[in-house]
Design an enzyme around this catalytic site. Structure first.
Site, short mmCIF file in Angstrom:
data_model
loop_
_atom_site.label_atom_id
_atom_site.label_comp_id
_atom_site.label_asym_id
_atom_site.label_seq_id
_atom_site.Cartn_x
_atom_site.Cartn_y
_atom_site.Cartn_z
N TYR A 30 -6.21 -6.85 -0.05
CA TYR A 30 -5.54 -6.50 1.23
C TYR A 30 -6.30 -5.35 1.90
CZ TYR A 30 -2.27 -3.78 4.08
OH TYR A 30 -1.70 -3.04 5.09
N LYS A 37 -8.68 -5.07 5.50
CA LYS A 37 -8.44 -4.08 6.56
C LYS A 37 -9.74 -3.31 6.86
CE LYS A 37 -4.03 -4.57 7.47
NZ LYS A 37 -3.57 -5.01 8.80
N SER A 39 -4.80 0.47 7.58
CA SER A 39 -3.92 1.01 6.53
C SER A 39 -4.63 2.08 5.71
CB SER A 39 -3.51 -0.15 5.60
OG SER A 39 -2.94 0.36 4.42
C1 WQD Z 1 5.58 3.62 -2.38
C2 WQD Z 1 5.75 4.45 -3.63
C3 WQD Z 1 5.22 3.32 -5.69
C4 WQD Z 1 8.53 0.45 -5.44
C5 WQD Z 1 1.63 0.04 0.31
C6 WQD Z 1 0.32 -0.37 0.93
C7 WQD Z 1 0.17 0.29 2.28
C8 WQD Z 1 1.35 -0.08 3.14
C9 WQD Z 1 2.62 0.44 2.47
C10 WQD Z 1 1.27 -2.05 4.48
C11 WQD Z 1 4.63 4.21 -4.62
C12 WQD Z 1 6.71 3.70 -5.63
C13 WQD Z 1 7.67 1.50 -5.15
C14 WQD Z 1 9.35 0.53 -6.60
C15 WQD Z 1 8.40 2.67 -7.10
N1 WQD Z 1 1.41 -1.46 3.30
N2 WQD Z 1 7.61 2.58 -5.97
N3 WQD Z 1 9.24 1.64 -7.40
O1 WQD Z 1 2.08 1.27 -2.47
O2 WQD Z 1 2.32 3.46 -1.19
O3 WQD Z 1 1.60 1.40 0.03
O4 WQD Z 1 2.70 -0.24 1.20
O5 WQD Z 1 1.19 -1.60 5.57
O6 WQD Z 1 -1.00 -0.20 2.88
O7 WQD Z 1 -0.72 0.09 0.10
O8 WQD Z 1 3.94 1.60 -0.78
O9 WQD Z 1 6.37 1.16 -0.78
O10 WQD Z 1 4.88 -0.14 -2.41
O11 WQD Z 1 5.33 2.29 -2.80
O12 WQD Z 1 8.35 3.66 -7.82
O13 WQD Z 1 10.14 -0.40 -6.94
O14 WQD Z 1 6.95 4.06 -4.29
O15 WQD Z 1 4.68 3.60 -6.97
O16 WQD Z 1 4.28 5.45 -5.18
P1 WQD Z 1 2.45 1.99 -1.23
P2 WQD Z 1 5.17 1.14 -1.69
#
Ligand code: WQD
Length: 351
Positions: A162, A166, A138
């Site tokens: 997490y 990885k 990841s």
């Molecule tokens: C994406 C963007 C949030 C929810 C994580 C893991 C990565 C992978 C994918 C496993 C961010 C914003 C989100 C909400 C928001 N995991 N957001 N409101 O954090 O980039 O990555 O998930 O494979 O390893 O680190 O993904 O989908 O949580 O968030 O504003 O209710 O959306 O701040 O910028 P993230 P995410």
């Protein structure tokens, strides 16, 4: 002779989509899944999709429910499968806990499940002379303080347990490779933001419990399950003040696995780390706007404070995957939004 591949975590979001392609190509698939964070119903969906392929590979899918931490269970699967027509010659290792927020609360569960399960897997692979593996890593492993477009050689510094697991598994696999570099073929794929769903609407992202990732939450707001979408931070150093991510359609991600699988099967022993992303960044507000336009609906939202552990901009430098695999993701953000919403409409309560 159909090559036989073990897919751990094959009932999961990325695993299930990848298996549909592997069956289409003609591989025999053995799935191990504990279903701790996935539904066994996925298998029937995969078989329904595969049943439409002309080679009708539905019988090429065998499932074993169990936990990789159970050494004897894992041993029994390899023993049983290898006594049949074909040996397991390759492993695609998706199985693992993957919630950033949960890992902050339950770090030991993440270290136990992700690390111990992989140690067993490698031991059993060696026992049965199977030394080719794709590991689902990841982008969370990167040290995202200074930069925003990440190359595989950039420094790593995970901000959560997490991501630590990885990175630890990547290092362990590197040590395994170095110990007998002429025998192992290992690819650690660093995913950025896998999203979307199968075109049919039969497979999609269905996290158990409270969703953390953005698309299941967008779907819930679009479906009226949640009143408003919370945008985590409007004061980031980006054009519109909201976070930027590299969203990649899960079907593109699945195809990327096929490309690296063929690359390893047809090439020499090697260890490699590869980003899997589009190289394009999308802000949260841009994503909301696209989701609304594509699906002709409104996503009410409020801008709240930043989420702990978030970083402003995380985008893949995907030159290596382009050059080495001669492959680029094809699906658009519009495809991701359309397919994700179709999945939700057809499966309002998930699997
Ligand atoms: C994406 C963007 C949030 C929810 C994580 C893991 C990565 C992978 C994918 C496993 C961010 C914003 C989100 C909400 C928001 N995991 N957001 N409101 O954090 O980039 O990555 O998930 O494979 O390893 O680190 O993904 O989908 O949580 O968030 O504003 O209710 O959306 O701040 O910028 P993230 P995410």
């Amino acid at each position: 002779m159909k090559k036989k591949i073990l897919v751990t975590g094959g009932c999961g979001f990325i695993g299930s989509h990848t298996i549909t392609l592997l069956l289409k190509i003609g591989f025999q698939i053995v799935v191990i899944d504990s279903n701790i964070n996935s539904s066994i119903k996925v298998l029937d969906k995969i078989k329904f999709i595969a049943g439409k392929y002309e080679n009708n590979p539905v019988d090429n899918l065998n499932f074993y429910k169990g936990d990789l931490r159970d050494f004897n269970f894992l041993d029994s699967v390899f023993k049983k499968e290898n006594q049949k027509d074909e040996q397991i010659i390759f492993v695609i290792h998706f199985a693992g806990l993957k919630s950033v927020s949960d890992s902050n609360n339950l770090p030991i569960n993440y270290w136990d499940n992700n690390i111990f399960g992989t140690i067993n897997l490698i031991k059993i692979m060696e026992k049965y002379n199977c030394r080719s593996i794709i590991f689902s890593s990841s982008a969370t492993v990167y040290d995202s303080k200074e930069i925003s477009i990440f190359k595989e050689i950039d420094s790593t510094y995970p901000l959560n347990p997490y991501g630590n697991t990885k990175l630890a598994i990547e290092k362990m696999l590197k040590d395994v490779f170095e110990s007998s570099s002429s025998k192992w073929k290992i690819a650690c794929l660093r995913y950025f933001n896998p999203v979307g769903a199968h075109r049919s609407g039969l497979l999609g992202e269905d996290p158990k419990g409270t969703p953390n990732n953005i698309f299941p939450i967008l779907n819930n707001v679009a479906a009226g399950c949640e009143k408003k979408f919370k945008v985590f931070g409007g004061d980031w150093e980006t054009e519109d003040g909201t976070c930027i991510r590299d969203y990649i359609h899960v079907l593109d991600l699945a195809e990327g696995h096929l490309k690296i699988l063929e690359h390893l099967l047809n090439g020499p022993a090697k260890f490699l780390i590869m980003n899997i992303g589009t190289g394009k960044g999308t802000s949260v507000l841009q994503l909301i706007k696209t989701f609304e336009e594509v699906n002709d609906l409104k996503i009410p939202f409020i801008i709240t404070k930043r989420r702990k552990g978030d970083r402003g901009v995380i985008i893949a430098d995907n030159k290596l995957s382009k050059e080495m695999l001669n492959w680029v993701p094809k699906m658009t953000l519009q495809d991701m939004c359309r397919d994700a919403w179709k999945w939700k409409k057809l499966n309002p309560k998930g699997y």
